[in-house]
Structures are given as C-alpha cells and as structure tokens.
Design a protein around this motif. Structure first.
Motif, short mmCIF file in Angstrom:
data_model
loop_
_atom_site.label_atom_id
_atom_site.label_comp_id
_atom_site.label_asym_id
_atom_site.label_seq_id
_atom_site.Cartn_x
_atom_site.Cartn_y
_atom_site.Cartn_z
N ILE A 151 0.83 -1.22 0.00
CA ILE A 151 0.00 0.00 0.00
C ILE A 151 0.86 1.26 0.00
N GLU A 152 1.91 1.28 0.80
CA GLU A 152 2.78 2.46 0.86
C GLU A 152 3.50 2.70 -0.47
N ILE A 153 3.91 1.62 -1.10
CA ILE A 153 4.59 1.74 -2.40
C ILE A 153 3.61 2.25 -3.46
N GLN A 154 2.39 1.74 -3.43
CA GLN A 154 1.37 2.17 -4.40
C GLN A 154 1.11 3.67 -4.28
N ALA A 155 1.10 4.15 -3.04
CA ALA A 155 0.86 5.58 -2.82
C ALA A 155 2.03 6.44 -3.29
N LEU A 156 3.23 5.91 -3.14
CA LEU A 156 4.43 6.67 -3.49
C LEU A 156 4.79 6.54 -4.97
N LEU A 157 4.36 5.45 -5.59
CA LEU A 157 4.79 5.14 -6.95
C LEU A 157 4.34 6.19 -7.96
N GLU A 158 3.08 6.62 -7.87
CA GLU A 158 2.55 7.58 -8.85
C GLU A 158 3.31 8.91 -8.81
N SER A 159 3.54 9.43 -7.61
CA SER A 159 4.26 10.70 -7.50
C SER A 159 5.72 10.55 -7.97
N THR A 160 6.29 9.38 -7.72
CA THR A 160 7.66 9.12 -8.17
C THR A 160 7.73 9.05 -9.69
N LYS A 161 6.71 8.44 -10.29
CA LYS A 161 6.65 8.37 -11.75
C LYS A 161 6.62 9.76 -12.37
N LYS A 162 5.80 10.63 -11.80
CA LYS A 162 5.68 12.00 -12.32
C LYS A 162 7.00 12.76 -12.18
#
Length: 361
Positions: A328-339
């Motif tokens: 869950i924590e990775i999913q939340a951080l992944l999108e912002s990291t992608k951007k």
C-alpha cells in the motif's frame, strides 16, 4: 417521405422478434449462486486426484490468479498434489509463429492418445501489450483433440512474462500430473525472446521449423538450437517435401557445430506433416529413445532436481515483485515518483532506489 414509402425503402427496419420467455428466473439465480460458491482446497484436491476436469480447471484458475487472497489456497492445493505428481513426460514445443505448432500438437496429441496416453496441452497465447488481452484460441485450432476424452487443453495468457511462458505454467504441470495426465505438452508463443523458461520445466525440448522461409540460416544460429533435443521440419507435404528434406540436411549439418549435451543425447532432425500424419509416429519414437537413454544414465532425475532449484529462485523473484507492487505504501508513493521521473526531477535509478529502500524498511 410517408410511412408507406418508408416500408418499401431498403433502409427500413423490420420489426424484430422478441425472445421467448423460456429462461426461468429461479434457474438463473441458482446458477449465479452456484458460481459464487468457491470449493475448499480439500475439495479441489479430492476432485483433481479423482480425475475431475472441472476441479482441475478451477484449481488452475486459482493458481493463475494474481489476487493475494488466493495465494494461500493455491499453495495448499499444490502442496497436496506434489506427492502425486512427477509421473509424466514433459515435452516443450516451440517455433516461430506460423510454423504450425497448434496443428502439429493436435496431430501429435491424437497419436499419443491412440497409444493409450493421457495428454494435457498447456498452450500459452501472447498477450497484447496495449489491451493486455489474449485470444486464447488454441481450443478452436485443435478442434479434434479438444473432443478427445483422453486429452485436456488449457490455454493461458502469457501476460508480461518474457518468452511467452505463462507465469504459473510450472504449478499447472503439477496439477495436471496429479489429475492423471502422463504426457504434458507445453506450447510456447514462439516469439524468440527467451525459450529458457520452458526449457527449464520440460524433459524434452522440440523445435519446429519450416522450409523455404529462410529459416535454415536462422537455425544455424546458436541459442535455441543448442537447447533443442530434436528439430522437426513441419509442413513436409505436397510440393514442399523436397524443400523439407533439404532443410533437414542443412539443420543436421548445423547440429554438428555444437558441443555434446550433458545428457549424452545427440539432437536429431526429422520431417513431418501435421496434415497427412507422416512422420508423427517417428517423433514419439525419438522422444522414447531419449527417455530411455536419460533414465539409464540418471540424467532425467538430475535434471528434474536442477529444475526444482531453478523454480525455487524464480518463485522468490516473482513473489518479491508481486509483494512490492501490492504494498500500500509503495502504491501511494509510486505515482508521484513516476511524475517526478517524467519531469526529469529525479533519475529512474535514483527513484527506484528510493522506492526499494521504502519497501525494505
């Protein structure tokens, strides 16, 4: 235009016939209720060991699921079936698209069932990189074999697995063996990316080729030729017989360029026609000779042990990847990291390091 002219027009619509009310609402509810009922792992295992194809299919679907909730149940089924597995011959069949893999497997599978064998075909279909869908049309292409009571065809989507081997094919083999199938045929997509995966789960690796398509020169290249235990030139019928025989000679010469196999087996070449059936019995005779040799020198068992070790490590890699993306924590951080990566605010490698450190904390 008036109503009369409308009726005479070629563009006019005729009144349709309403569907008769022959479907009982109660029956529909019962079917839906039945589909919602999920059998227990014990029930699935009991059905598989008794040869129930429906339970086998449901268990394979469970194993192929990416839902984390299904993992424990799938492992319970597989572990219960392990004692009853490892009693089959596993044959991998690969070749470029258009070589006639499905037609060959239907002809070859029908020959095996005529000998009293129980054949399971695990056909891997390519998945679209755009829609992520898969046609899964192998049952349609093998229309005769699919009706054979001693054959079972299970198409699966390759997903994002390199080389076109379905992610759960290895576990599916165990379930099919426990269900009583003594010959397992694995058909790869044949995309030429990596046949290593299917080679690491079969006893005999068969490479299908066709003549007259420039394939002879491609076959001389290393890699897949070194893995092949036999090369069969398919579609050796009609006007193509002479070309097929010539291709066989060329491949045979190429095989002599490679070092000897650890199995002690010398790879063979042959021609066949999946349409006329010529050469199909000889393919099985070749496989039988290979099995006799490798059982006598104990290579067969040693290879199975090595394969189990290989799939242990592969499963660890797969589980780590699956758990990482489901965190869950990775999913939340992944999108912002992608951007941030897309806007060149951080490099892909540094971003990956941040995500991995977050995961392993």
């Amino acid at each position: 235009m008036d109503d009369k002219n409308n009726l005479n027009s070629a563009l006019s619509e005729k009144a349709g016939i309403s569907a008769p009310e022959i479907i009982s609402a109660t029956v529909v509810q019962n079917i839906q209720k039945f589909r919602k009922v999920q059998p227990s792992a014990t029930s699935l295992v009991k059905g598989i060991l008794s040869g129930n194809i429906s339970d086998l299919s449901r268990a394979i679907t469970l194993v192929e699921s990416t839902n984390p909730e299904h993992l424990a149940k799938a492992n319970e089924v597989i572990n219960a079936c392990l004692f009853h597995a490892n009693k089959s011959v596993r044959i991998g069949i690969t070749g470029v698209p258009g070589v006639g893999k499905s037609t060959f497997i239907e002809s070859f599978g029908s020959h095996l069932t005529s000998l009293g064998k129980k054949v399971a075909v695990l056909a891997v279909d390519p998945s679209s990189t755009i829609s992520h869908g898969s046609i899964l049309g192998d049952k349609t292409r093998m229309e005769e074999l699919v009706k054979d009571p001693n054959a079972y065809i299970r198409p699966s989507a390759s997903g994002d697995t390199l080389g076109g081997v379905a992610r759960k094919t290895r576990e599916t083999i165990t379930l099919c063996e426990a269900c009583g199938f003594d010959t397992i045929i694995i058909e790869t997509v044949g995309v030429g990316q990596s046949e290593t995966a299917v080679h690491s789960m079969v006893d005999f690796f068969l490479l299908l080729k066709i003549a007259g398509a420039g394939d002879e020169l491609q076959g001389i290249k290393r890699g897949i030729m070194e893995m092949a235990d036999a090369i069969v030139i398919n579609k050796a019928d009609g006007d193509n017989i002479r070309k097929a025989k010539l291709a066989k000679t060329e491949f045979n010469r190429a095989l002599h360029l490679f070092p000897a196999k650890k199995s002690g087996w010398t790879a063979t070449t042959a021609t066949c026609s999946s349409v006329t059936g010529d050469g199909i019995p000889e393919v099985w005779e070749t496989i039988s000779k290979f099995l006799q040799l490798t059982n006598d020198n104990n290579y067969f068992n040693n290879k199975r042990v090595e394969q189990n070790e290989y799939w242990l490590l592969e499963t660890i890699n797969e589980r780590l990847k699956l758990n990482f993306y489901n965190n869950i924590e990775i999913q939340a951080l992944l999108e912002s990291t992608k951007k941030a990566v897309q806007k060149d605010k951080i490099s892909p490698f540094a971003a990956a390091q941040i995500l991995l450190e977050k995961y392993f904390k």
